[in-house]
Design a protein around this motif. Structure first.
Motif, mmCIF file in Angstrom:
data_model
loop_
_atom_site.group_PDB
_atom_site.id
_atom_site.type_symbol
_atom_site.label_atom_id
_atom_site.label_comp_id
_atom_site.label_asym_id
_atom_site.label_seq_id
_atom_site.Cartn_x
_atom_site.Cartn_y
_atom_site.Cartn_z
ATOM 1 N N GLU A 445 -2.358 -4.312 -1.363
ATOM 2 C CA GLU A 445 -2.824 -4.711 -2.622
ATOM 3 C C GLU A 445 -2.454 -5.368 -3.185
ATOM 4 O O GLU A 445 -1.306 -4.915 -3.102
ATOM 5 N N PRO A 446 -2.603 -6.616 -3.490
ATOM 6 C CA PRO A 446 -1.447 -7.075 -4.159
ATOM 7 C C PRO A 446 -1.619 -6.174 -5.648
ATOM 8 O O PRO A 446 -2.251 -5.865 -6.795
ATOM 9 N N LEU A 447 0.004 -6.013 -6.058
ATOM 10 C CA LEU A 447 -0.079 -5.092 -6.950
ATOM 11 C C LEU A 447 1.514 -5.831 -7.691
ATOM 12 O O LEU A 447 2.360 -6.123 -7.466
ATOM 13 N N ALA A 448 1.342 -5.812 -8.944
ATOM 14 C CA ALA A 448 2.533 -5.789 -10.064
ATOM 15 C C ALA A 448 3.641 -4.665 -10.438
ATOM 16 O O ALA A 448 2.550 -3.596 -10.374
ATOM 17 N N LEU A 449 5.018 -5.102 -9.956
ATOM 18 C CA LEU A 449 5.546 -4.104 -9.828
ATOM 19 C C LEU A 449 5.952 -2.871 -10.915
ATOM 20 O O LEU A 449 6.154 -1.847 -11.234
ATOM 21 N N ARG A 450 5.992 -4.153 -12.224
ATOM 22 C CA ARG A 450 5.680 -3.127 -13.553
ATOM 23 C C ARG A 450 4.943 -2.260 -13.174
ATOM 24 O O ARG A 450 5.294 -1.484 -14.393
ATOM 25 N N SER A 478 8.888 -13.066 -14.176
ATOM 26 C CA SER A 478 8.254 -13.587 -13.246
ATOM 27 C C SER A 478 7.908 -13.730 -11.942
ATOM 28 O O SER A 478 8.140 -14.317 -11.029
ATOM 29 N N LEU A 479 8.637 -12.369 -11.631
ATOM 30 C CA LEU A 479 8.170 -11.498 -10.719
ATOM 31 C C LEU A 479 6.802 -11.008 -9.809
ATOM 32 O O LEU A 479 5.804 -11.164 -10.662
ATOM 33 N N PRO A 480 6.273 -11.811 -8.700
ATOM 34 C CA PRO A 480 4.927 -12.795 -8.349
ATOM 35 C C PRO A 480 4.647 -11.259 -7.717
ATOM 36 O O PRO A 480 5.726 -10.281 -7.692
ATOM 37 N N PRO A 481 3.774 -10.909 -7.492
ATOM 38 C CA PRO A 481 3.056 -9.135 -6.936
ATOM 39 C C PRO A 481 3.313 -9.180 -5.567
ATOM 40 O O PRO A 481 3.055 -10.384 -5.084
ATOM 41 N N VAL A 482 3.265 -7.856 -4.930
ATOM 42 C CA VAL A 482 3.887 -7.494 -4.074
ATOM 43 C C VAL A 482 2.737 -7.105 -3.202
ATOM 44 O O VAL A 482 1.587 -6.444 -4.342
ATOM 45 N N ALA A 483 2.672 -6.949 -1.923
ATOM 46 C CA ALA A 483 0.939 -6.337 -1.405
ATOM 47 C C ALA A 483 1.443 -5.410 -1.074
ATOM 48 O O ALA A 483 3.270 -4.729 -0.795
ATOM 49 N N GLY A 484 0.781 -4.140 -0.950
ATOM 50 C CA GLY A 484 1.485 -2.754 -0.863
ATOM 51 C C GLY A 484 0.554 -1.214 -1.484
ATOM 52 O O GLY A 484 -0.888 -1.760 -2.179
ATOM 53 N N LEU A 601 11.984 -4.928 -1.204
ATOM 54 C CA LEU A 601 10.108 -5.635 -0.809
ATOM 55 C C LEU A 601 9.742 -6.510 -0.097
ATOM 56 O O LEU A 601 10.066 -7.391 -1.139
ATOM 57 N N PRO A 602 9.625 -7.048 1.619
ATOM 58 C CA PRO A 602 8.968 -8.366 1.562
ATOM 59 C C PRO A 602 8.212 -9.488 0.631
ATOM 60 O O PRO A 602 7.537 -8.260 0.401
ATOM 61 N N LEU A 603 8.157 -10.347 0.477
ATOM 62 C CA LEU A 603 7.258 -10.792 -0.207
ATOM 63 C C LEU A 603 6.334 -12.071 0.714
ATOM 64 O O LEU A 603 7.001 -12.126 2.310
ATOM 65 N N GLY A 604 5.093 -12.193 0.960
ATOM 66 C CA GLY A 604 4.872 -13.083 1.671
ATOM 67 C C GLY A 604 4.664 -12.957 2.675
ATOM 68 O O GLY A 604 4.029 -11.454 3.105
ATOM 69 N N ALA A 605 4.091 -13.318 4.085
ATOM 70 C CA ALA A 605 3.387 -13.368 4.956
ATOM 71 C C ALA A 605 4.156 -11.876 5.721
ATOM 72 O O ALA A 605 2.760 -10.813 6.061
ATOM 73 N N ALA A 606 5.266 -11.986 5.806
ATOM 74 C CA ALA A 606 5.717 -10.847 6.203
ATOM 75 C C ALA A 606 5.143 -9.212 5.634
ATOM 76 O O ALA A 606 4.692 -8.226 5.725
ATOM 77 N N ALA A 607 4.736 -9.392 4.466
ATOM 78 C CA ALA A 607 4.182 -8.182 3.503
ATOM 79 C C ALA A 607 2.962 -8.199 3.513
ATOM 80 O O ALA A 607 2.624 -6.918 3.397
ATOM 81 N N ARG A 608 2.556 -9.041 4.611
ATOM 82 C CA ARG A 608 0.789 -8.785 4.406
ATOM 83 C C ARG A 608 0.669 -7.476 6.186
ATOM 84 O O ARG A 608 -0.118 -7.058 6.193
ATOM 85 N N GLY A 609 1.476 -7.990 6.578
ATOM 86 C CA GLY A 609 1.556 -6.719 7.966
ATOM 87 C C GLY A 609 2.179 -5.788 7.792
ATOM 88 O O GLY A 609 2.957 -5.745 8.293
ATOM 89 N N LEU A 610 1.555 -5.210 7.085
ATOM 90 C CA LEU A 610 2.080 -3.904 6.679
ATOM 91 C C LEU A 610 1.517 -2.955 7.236
ATOM 92 O O LEU A 610 0.706 -2.910 8.533
ATOM 93 N N HIS A 611 2.883 -1.886 7.982
ATOM 94 C CA HIS A 611 2.722 -0.997 8.905
ATOM 95 C C HIS A 611 2.059 0.063 8.667
ATOM 96 O O HIS A 611 2.382 0.500 7.873
#
Ligand code: ADP
Length: 619
Positions: A445-450, A478-484, A601-611
């Motif tokens: 899920e997209p989440l803010a690290l803050r 300005s951190l973008p949300p991370v998928a996790g 933690l990778p951002l973008g496409a790489a992050a979408r393919g969570l293991h």
């Protein structure tokens, strides 16, 4: 010089025909000559007898011997009638009359006693000869008969000579015609023999050139022939044979390609040896295991090639006993552990597969086995320590300490603390086992690290305050949300902060940071990652221990960790969760002191393919 079959056949036929024609010609000429001569001779014999008869009246008409001119006259007359030369010779060889000699010249004519026909006639009554005449110079046939003029007189020889010019002319004309006919026959034979040689040898040379093409690699062999004879049969047999050979070669090539594909794709190393222990074949896996190439290995004795005593002993043993053998060796340079299965293959001669060795790389398996054993030993040890302590204090209480309220309270507190510790270890172990066995799947899920940081700090802050630690947070706004998975990332940060508090003396500073960073190991150079870091001013981790702190139960200082309530599993859990997010975690030195744990933690496409957790690499 090498002659082609065509010319051999043509030349052979021609020689045979020429010999035959020549022999036939010569025999015919000889036969006819003989025949002519016999006929000619017979005619001359009749003429001679008639001439002798013509002379008779001269000697019987008067008692006086006839005069020379009368004899000459009669000789000439008889000669004209017989169209031949007529000679009358006395017994002493004196020529009495000769139709070919003038009367005046007669005395000068040579004595004829030595002439063969005269001698024969004098001795046998008849004589014959063929020669060139001394008198006329022409080739002449002679016949002579003995004539007895009277009882008292000496005998005379009547000789008739006939020039053979006409006969010779006829014979030579016949010979010319015969040889012309033979020449024509020879030319016909020449043409026929060339045609015959061509028609016989053409299919053969077609076969030869097709065979040449076939042997030089051309796969198609086909001889076109309409002949129904032996050569045609040979051609169609060869066509059939070539078709079969072609099919067999195709089949073998296919088998070979399949075999090579199997050998090439095999993870196991394969080596085939002949009965002398020389290498016949190795596959790419074996090339990689030993760092050798197939070309350099082929034909070499196995013992010379590998120089590994245990392997050599195994090869020697199987070559001697021809029974299945198995062993495990360790390569000296790489330290790789190889299990060898050696089986006899049946070949008895050189260059025949005699032994097949299959080498399994057991390095990873052995490493995992060692990890498992170490893990079991570690778990037992970790569980036994608090249990021993609990058992000791319970026994002490039973032995009487329970009657001492102060001691029993202290002992019971220790027992509680150790039970908590046991509980903690078991909880961490269960957590780790769940993560490793794939029992937990990460949310994406997209989440803010803050918010992750804030949630964690709200739990950790009381403990930090208790230890008088200063918590400093620096988060890039300005951190973008991370998928996790928020809960799991909170767990990561909690473990790191918990450690930082544990291993930092009171009054220390713990800094939490989050910023954008380049993504490490991504094929896309523009890929970005979020870097989360926890730095402390604590005791730090020696450089040589840093790579190992993420292993289960690994502690830099065991006693201290236990004292502080650590289980030795916190960082192992962190590593699994981070890698489940396709991220990396490592520890480095913090300046001027302490440790700095970094989670990227990778951002973008790489992050979408969570293991999924069970795909995460195992520690
Ligand atoms: P523990 O429960 O023992 O802390 P962890 O897996 O969390 O187990 O950590 C493994 C080891 O790494 C610890 O025993 C400790 O020696 C070392 N370690 C972890 N975090 C820190 C830190 N912030 N400062 C110094 N050492 C640390």
């Amino acid at each position: 010089m090498t002659w082609s079959i065509r010319w051999k056949v043509a030349f052979g036929t021609l020689v045979a025909v020429a010999c035959g024609l020549l022999i036939a010609g010569v025999m015919t000429v000889q036969f006819l000559e003989q025949r002519y001569l016999t006929q000619f001779g017979n005619g001359l014999e009749v003429k001679t007898k008639l001439v002798e008869y013509g002379f008779q009246p001269l000697f019987h008409s008067s008692s006086l011997p006839p005069t020379s001119s009368a004899l000459q006259e009669t000789a000439r007359d008889l000669g004209n009638r017989a169209s031949a030369r007529v000679t009358l010779v006395a017994a002493d060889g004196t020529v009495l009359a000769d139709s070919a000699v003038r009367d005046v010249d007669l005395p000068a004519v040579e004595n004829h006693k030595s002439r063969p026909e005269i001698q024969q006639a004098l001795s046998t009554g008849q004589g014959r000869d063929i020669r060139s005449s001394h008198t006329t110079g022409e080739r002449t046939m002679y016949r002579a008969v003995l004539m007895q003029p009277s009882q008292m007189a000496s005998p005379l020889v009547v000789r008739v000579g006939l020039p053979m010019v006409v006969l010779d002319h006829e014979l030579s004309e016949f010979q010319q015609r015969l040889f012309l006919a033979l020449g024509v026959a020879f030319l016909v034979a020449l043409t026929l023999s060339i045609w015959l040689a061509h028609s016989i040898t053409k299919p053969l040379s077609d076969i030869a050139s097709a065979a040449r093409r076939f042997s030089s690699g051309n796969q198609t062999f086909h001889v076109k022939t309409t002949a129904q004879d032996e050569v045609g049969l040979l051609a169609s047999t060869l066509n059939h044979m070539a078709d079969q050979l072609h099919a067999k070669i195709d089949e073998l090539s296919e088998d070979r390609a399949q075999l090579l594909a199997v050998l090439t794709s095999m993870v196991e190393g394969v080596m085939v040896l002949d009965s002398r222990g020389h290498v016949l074949q190795i596959n790419p896996a074996l090339e990689r295991m030993f760092g050798i190439s197939r070309v350099e290995a082929r034909g070499k004795p196995c013992t010379e090639l590998f120089r590994h005593q245990q392997l050599n002993d195994l090869v020697t043993a199987i070559l001697r006993s021809r029974t299945h053998h198995q062993d495990e060796i360790v390569l000296p340079l790489s330290g790789r552990c190889l299990q060898i299965e050696a089986s006899p293959a049946g070949g008895e001669r050189d260059n025949e597969a005699s032994v097949v060795l299959v080498l399994h790389d057991m390095t990873e398996l052995r490493r995992l086995e060692k990890i498992r054993k170490d893990f079991v030993a570690n778990v037992s040890h970790e569980l036994r320590t608090p249990l021993t302590s609990i058992k000791g204090y319970v026994e002490a209480l039973l032995d009487g300490a329970k009657d001492n309220p102060a001691a029993s309270t202290k002992f019971l507190e220790i027992i509680l603390k150790q039970s908590d510790r046991l509980n903690l270890i078991i909880e961490d172990l269960l957590e780790l086992s769940k993560i490793e066995s794939g029992g937990i799947s990460l949310k994406e899920e997209p989440l803010a690290l803050r918010s992750v940081i804030d949630r964690t700090l709200s739990m950790i802050k009381p403990i930090a305050d208790k230890n008088r630690h200063r918590l400093v947070t620096t988060v890039d706004p300005s951190l973008p949300p991370v998928a996790g998975d928020e809960d799991r990332l909170v767990q990561v940060l909690t473990n790191l902060l918990d450690n930082a508090i544990k291993y930092t003396p009171a009054g220390g500073t713990i800094s939490i940071g989050a910023k954008l960073a380049p993504s490490v190991g991504s094929p896309d150079p523009s890929a970005r990652a979020i870097e989360l870091s926890v730095a402390d001013t604590g005791i730090g981790i020696p450089e040589e221990d840093r790579p190992r702190v993420f292993e289960r139960f690994y502690r830099v200082d065991k006693a201290r960790s236990r004292e502080l309530g650590g289980t030795g599993l916190g960082l192992a859990i962190v590593k699994h969760i981070v890698e489940g997010h396709r991220g990396q975690v490592w520890v480095e030195a913090n300046h001027p002191q302490g440790s700095r744990f970094v989670v990227r933690l990778p951002l973008g496409a790489a992050a979408r393919g969570l293991h999924h957790m069970n795909e995460a690499s195992r520690a």
